[in-house]
Design a protein around this motif. Structure first.
Motif, mmCIF file in Angstrom:
data_model
loop_
_atom_site.group_PDB
_atom_site.id
_atom_site.type_symbol
_atom_site.label_atom_id
_atom_site.label_comp_id
_atom_site.label_asym_id
_atom_site.label_seq_id
_atom_site.Cartn_x
_atom_site.Cartn_y
_atom_site.Cartn_z
ATOM 1 N N MET A 1 -74.942 28.779 -21.384
ATOM 2 C CA MET A 1 -73.062 28.975 -21.711
ATOM 3 C C MET A 1 -73.116 29.615 -20.799
ATOM 4 S SD MET A 1 -72.006 30.806 -24.798
ATOM 5 C CE MET A 1 -72.103 29.354 -26.328
ATOM 6 N N THR A 2 -71.716 29.890 -20.194
ATOM 7 C CA THR A 2 -71.823 31.163 -19.280
ATOM 8 C C THR A 2 -71.464 32.074 -19.490
ATOM 9 O OG1 THR A 2 -69.716 31.508 -17.465
ATOM 10 C CG2 THR A 2 -69.096 30.552 -19.543
ATOM 11 N N THR A 3 -71.235 33.590 -19.538
ATOM 12 C CA THR A 3 -71.123 34.602 -20.218
ATOM 13 C C THR A 3 -70.281 34.933 -19.142
ATOM 14 O OG1 THR A 3 -72.735 36.331 -18.045
ATOM 15 C CG2 THR A 3 -73.546 35.017 -20.686
ATOM 16 N N ASN A 4 -69.247 34.779 -18.306
ATOM 17 C CA ASN A 4 -68.322 34.886 -17.276
ATOM 18 C C ASN A 4 -67.015 34.561 -18.278
ATOM 19 O OD1 ASN A 4 -70.300 35.954 -15.525
ATOM 20 N ND2 ASN A 4 -69.800 34.492 -14.574
ATOM 21 N N VAL A 44 -54.759 25.384 -26.760
ATOM 22 C CA VAL A 44 -54.216 24.649 -25.404
ATOM 23 C C VAL A 44 -54.809 23.370 -25.573
ATOM 24 C CG1 VAL A 44 -54.785 23.691 -23.424
ATOM 25 C CG2 VAL A 44 -54.882 26.531 -23.782
ATOM 26 N N VAL A 45 -53.315 22.738 -25.860
ATOM 27 C CA VAL A 45 -53.643 20.615 -25.951
ATOM 28 C C VAL A 45 -54.070 20.667 -24.262
ATOM 29 C CG1 VAL A 45 -52.997 18.730 -26.927
ATOM 30 C CG2 VAL A 45 -52.685 21.012 -27.365
ATOM 31 N N LEU A 46 -54.794 19.754 -23.804
ATOM 32 C CA LEU A 46 -54.876 19.019 -22.825
ATOM 33 C C LEU A 46 -54.443 17.606 -22.499
ATOM 34 C CD1 LEU A 46 -58.459 20.290 -21.539
ATOM 35 C CD2 LEU A 46 -56.530 21.250 -21.137
ATOM 36 N N TRP A 47 -53.898 17.628 -22.236
ATOM 37 C CA TRP A 47 -53.538 15.887 -22.107
ATOM 38 C C TRP A 47 -53.900 14.913 -20.490
ATOM 39 C CZ3 TRP A 47 -47.929 14.600 -23.875
ATOM 40 C CH2 TRP A 47 -47.883 13.308 -24.480
ATOM 41 N N GLY A 48 -54.326 13.608 -20.928
ATOM 42 C CA GLY A 48 -54.672 13.285 -20.405
ATOM 43 C C GLY A 48 -54.808 11.227 -19.709
ATOM 44 N N ARG A 49 -55.827 10.593 -19.278
ATOM 45 C CA ARG A 49 -55.311 9.239 -19.981
ATOM 46 C C ARG A 49 -57.682 8.938 -20.010
ATOM 47 N NH1 ARG A 49 -52.402 5.405 -15.347
ATOM 48 N NH2 ARG A 49 -52.777 7.600 -13.879
ATOM 49 N N GLY A 50 -58.081 9.970 -19.444
ATOM 50 C CA GLY A 50 -59.567 9.843 -19.457
ATOM 51 C C GLY A 50 -59.916 10.654 -20.024
ATOM 52 N N ARG A 51 -61.039 10.165 -21.868
ATOM 53 C CA ARG A 51 -61.342 11.393 -22.317
ATOM 54 C C ARG A 51 -62.707 12.631 -21.739
ATOM 55 N NH1 ARG A 51 -61.074 9.934 -27.424
ATOM 56 N NH2 ARG A 51 -62.487 11.920 -28.469
ATOM 57 N N GLU A 52 -63.449 11.764 -20.332
ATOM 58 C CA GLU A 52 -64.445 12.407 -20.414
ATOM 59 C C GLU A 52 -64.111 13.749 -19.770
ATOM 60 O OE1 GLU A 52 -68.133 11.921 -16.700
ATOM 61 O OE2 GLU A 52 -67.033 10.059 -17.971
ATOM 62 N N ALA A 53 -63.585 14.436 -18.789
ATOM 63 C CA ALA A 53 -62.817 14.799 -18.587
ATOM 64 C C ALA A 53 -62.439 16.369 -19.242
ATOM 65 C CB ALA A 53 -62.213 14.841 -17.415
ATOM 66 N N LEU A 54 -61.381 15.765 -19.703
ATOM 67 C CA LEU A 54 -60.790 16.218 -20.960
ATOM 68 C C LEU A 54 -62.026 17.039 -22.155
ATOM 69 C CD1 LEU A 54 -57.558 14.221 -22.022
ATOM 70 C CD2 LEU A 54 -57.678 16.274 -20.542
ATOM 71 N N GLU A 55 -62.559 16.362 -22.389
ATOM 72 C CA GLU A 55 -64.001 16.794 -23.220
ATOM 73 C C GLU A 55 -64.717 17.665 -22.469
ATOM 74 O OE1 GLU A 55 -65.775 13.283 -24.102
ATOM 75 O OE2 GLU A 55 -64.984 12.820 -25.879
ATOM 76 N N GLN A 56 -65.145 17.544 -21.331
ATOM 77 C CA GLN A 56 -65.592 18.578 -20.431
ATOM 78 C C GLN A 56 -65.183 19.954 -20.647
ATOM 79 O OE1 GLN A 56 -68.587 18.731 -19.362
ATOM 80 N NE2 GLN A 56 -68.730 20.833 -18.857
ATOM 81 N N ILE A 61 -64.138 26.034 -21.857
ATOM 82 C CA ILE A 61 -63.228 26.858 -22.536
ATOM 83 C C ILE A 61 -64.003 27.008 -23.750
ATOM 84 C CG2 ILE A 61 -60.602 26.947 -24.258
ATOM 85 C CD1 ILE A 61 -59.691 24.955 -22.165
ATOM 86 N N ALA A 62 -64.649 26.318 -25.331
ATOM 87 C CA ALA A 62 -65.057 26.528 -26.373
ATOM 88 C C ALA A 62 -65.905 27.188 -25.772
ATOM 89 C CB ALA A 62 -65.477 25.002 -26.665
#
Length: 295
Positions: A1-4, A44-56, A61-62
């Protein structure tokens, strides 16, 4: 987990309580914008065609303490757009901001681009942005107001090797002005941000001649004498979405290091006097620039 955390120039609660959609939010400039808006309090709601990059990106962000979800769907498909926007409304009840960032193109001379290739880029960069904006307006902004920022490109002098993108980006710039007029009485502001030579993952999508060999000389085509950063584009987007820009609508802001002023009348000496701003703690230098000097 990042601390920045994202080091934005804006106050942390700037978008507190707001819901912001970012298309193409799983990578590149869109990913950066999503992170900054989240760091400023937006859901924020991310929108794209592929799930992998969106999930990452949602996971990133979480980890940083923000709130993000995602929807999938082809922005060129009218019914898919309606389904995605409906799902956002069902979950969040409102859409305060839209960043129409999704887009793409390939490098080729106009004489070598097929009709299908040209049409695919125009549908992605222009039609898709229109469909998403229209759906967000109908579902929420028509009654609640809001702000839209369309991501275009430096198209004012044409974009050689990308005629399809040049045409579609110019179309989006003009659409920005038209929507600003039509939707003003609903309390909706519509602006655009045009990135110049920005070092994002988009650079890695172009392979071989003639684009690859031009990366190293792009800084010399700017007054800043360098590539831009994703965070510099994101900062412009955040400003136009904010209340500080409440008297600005129908405009296109070029974030290009003065590339539009390079006319050959005066040689610009190589310098580092306009240093980059990069508040994005998770930024990634494009692989395509591995052998290119940072300046």
């Amino acid at each position: 987990m990042t601390t920045n955390r994202y080091s934005s120039v804006y106050r942390p609660d700037l978008f507190s309580g707001q819901v912001a959609i970012v298309t193409g939010g799983g990578s590149g400039i869109g990913r950066c914008i999503a992170h900054e808006l989240s760091s400023l309090g937006a859901t924020v709601v991310l929108w794209g065609r592929g799930r992998e990059a969106l999930e990452q990106t949602v996971s990133e962000i979480a980890e940083d303490g923000g709130t993000a979800t995602f929807v999938t769907g082809d922005i060129r498909d009218e019914s898919a757009v309606e389904v995605a926007v409906d799902s956002v409304m069902e979950r969040h009840g409102r859409i305060d901001a839209l960043v129409n960032n999704a887009g793409g193109q390939f490098s080729a001379l106009a004489a070598d681009i097929s009709a299908n290739g040209f049409d695919a880029v125009v549908r992605n960069n222009l039609l898709g942005g229109f469909l998403v904006a229209r759906s967000c307006y109908r579902a929420s902004m028509r009654t609640q107001g809001g702000a839209i920022v369309n991501i275009t490109a430096d198209h004012s002098r044409g974009i050689p090797l990308m005629s399809h993108s040049s045409a579609s980006r110019a179309g989006m710039a003009n659409l920005t002005r038209t929507l600003a007029v039509e939707w003003a009485s609903s309390g909706v502001r519509v602006n655009a941000v045009a990135p110049g030579f920005v070092a994002s993952s988009g650079y890695d999508t172009y392979e071989g001649e003639p684009f690859a060999d031009r990366l190293a000389m792009l800084p010399s085509l700017t007054l800043a004498q360098r590539h831009g950063t994703e965070a510099e584009v994101s900062a412009a987007v955040a400003f136009l979405l904010s209340e500080a820009a409440s008297y600005i609508t129908g405009q296109e802001l070029l974030v290009g290091g003065g590339c539009d002023l390079m006319n050959g009348l005066l040689d610009i000496e190589l310098h580092d006097k306009l240093p980059a701003f990069d508040g994005f703690h998770r930024s990634r230098r494009p692989d395509a620039l591995d052998d290119v000097s940072p300046l």
